[in-house]
Design an enzyme around this catalytic site. Structure first.
Site, PDB file in Angstrom:
ATOM      1  CG  LEU A 108      79.115  14.116  79.851  1.00 42.54           C
ATOM      2  CD1 LEU A 108      79.932  15.305  79.362  1.00 42.54           C
ATOM      3  CD2 LEU A 108      80.016  13.130  80.569  1.00 42.54           C
ATOM      4  CB  VAL A 111      77.763  17.836  76.144  1.00 36.57           C
ATOM      5  CG1 VAL A 111      78.883  17.929  75.117  1.00 36.57           C
ATOM      6  CG2 VAL A 111      77.772  19.076  77.050  1.00 36.57           C
ATOM      7  CD  GLU A 112      78.775  12.234  74.793  1.00 29.94           C
ATOM      8  OE1 GLU A 112      78.461  11.880  73.644  1.00 29.94           O
ATOM      9  OE2 GLU A 112      79.955  12.253  75.180  1.00 29.94           O
ATOM     10  CB  SER A 113      72.251  12.250  73.435  1.00 28.59           C
ATOM     11  OG  SER A 113      71.762  12.260  74.779  1.00 28.59           O
ATOM     12  CE1 TYR A 215      81.581  15.169  75.195  1.00 22.72           C
ATOM     13  CE2 TYR A 215      83.046  14.865  77.061  1.00 22.72           C
ATOM     14  CZ  TYR A 215      81.914  14.517  76.359  1.00 22.72           C
ATOM     15  OH  TYR A 215      81.119  13.500  76.827  1.00 22.72           O
TER      16      TYR A 215
END
Length: 313
Positions: A108, A111-113, A215
């Protein structure tokens, strides 16, 4: 101590992961789609501890992202991001095991950063887990001296707690993960208006924001490729279980001390000290009692140097 990843600022809007979805070779993409069709679109029934269904929409959107990430640019980008992020990936992995949470959540932060602790979005989200200021409470704190969103260890604990709260609320991991993106309130409102209470129904019928629609399948696609690289003819780095990832010492400060000065006093590389204390937005300790993170074994030297610095101020 092992070298930490650089703590440079980084806009997630311009990240390679986002560029994969915008800039790709159409012929290469078509070949990957054909490859997946040739495999008769393997039904992905499970992804890192999350159960999926054979639903046509669900499987198609996941395979769409798999095809995009399997392009040459996609594979190269994923390899680099996962390799560069190993230091934090291992920590996230161990924390997930401790909390008995799905292993897929290791990806995750990608995907975020892309595992960048200083990552920021143009909307104001910050850190490894991209917390907005209005979503920090009660997990993280921020003031003129520090922003805990930028601390990869504190923000990991906060993000996993938030995800656990979401799961308790929705009783379903795709919904809990989707709510991490759009907010639990928005997810509750979408479910209230939906005759079918699943993430995939909300997504297919555009009852949640487009970013949230993409997402969860993004995350599942990355997990599928990363965990089954040989099957997809994709080589990705394997994480080293022997790496040290969270072995620290701490020293107590009570006045403003420049990280650069302290690093000089204790003969520690400044970038190492900075990378261990990325939450210090002024690169100084605050003018009150504060726990400064240090490489293991440096507490005594640092505490002596801090005493001398504070005595002279």
């Amino acid at each position: 101590m092992e070298e930490l990843p650089p703590a440079d600022e980084y806009y997630v809007d311009d990240s390679p992961l986002n560029q994969i979805l915008k800039l790709f070779d159409e012929e290469d993409y078509a070949r990957q789609k054909a490859f997946l069709e040739h495999k008769q679109k393997k039904v992905i029934a499970e992804a890192g501890g999350i159960k999926l269904t054979k639903g046509k929409y669900e499987q198609e959107i996941i395979h769409e992202y798999i095809a995009r990430y399997m392009t040459r640019f996609g594979k190269e980008s994923l390899y680099k991001i996962l390799d560069d992020g190993e230091y934090y990936r291992l920590y996230v992995r161990e924390e997930l095991k401790k909390r008995n949470m799905p292993a897929i959540l290791e990806y995750l932060p990608l995907v975020e950063s892309e595992y960048k602790p200083m990552a920021k979005s143009r909307s104001g989200a910050r850190g490894l887990w991209q917390f907005m200021e209005n979503s920090m409470h009660p997990f993280l704190k921020k003031n003129e001296w520090f922003d805990e969103r930028l601390d990869p260890w504190k923000s990991t604990s906060a993000a996993l707690s938030k995800l656990q709260d979401n799961y308790k609320m929705f009783g379903d991991w795709p919904l809990a993960i989707g709510a991490y993106n759009c907010g639990a309130g928005a997810m509750r409102r979408a479910l209230k208006d939906s005759p079918v209470k699943t993430f995939w129904y909300l997504s297919e019928h555009n009852l949640i924001p487009e970013e949230t629609i993409n997402y969860v399948p993004k995350l599942i696609a990355i997990n599928e490729i990363a965990e089954n690289g040989e099957e997809y003819k994709v080589e990705l780095p394997k994480i080293s279980e022997t790496r040290h990832f969270a072995d620290f010492d701490y020293a107590t400060t009570s006045t403003k001390i420049s990280l650069e000065r302290l690093a000089q006093e204790i003969r520690l590389d400044y970038n190492t000290l900075k990378s261990l204390n990325t939450e210090l937005i002024q690169e100084k300790t605050p003018p009150y009692k504060y726990q400064l993170r240090l490489p293991m074994g440096m507490k005594r030297a640092a505490q002596e140097a801090i005493f001398e610095i504070e005595r002279m101020q």
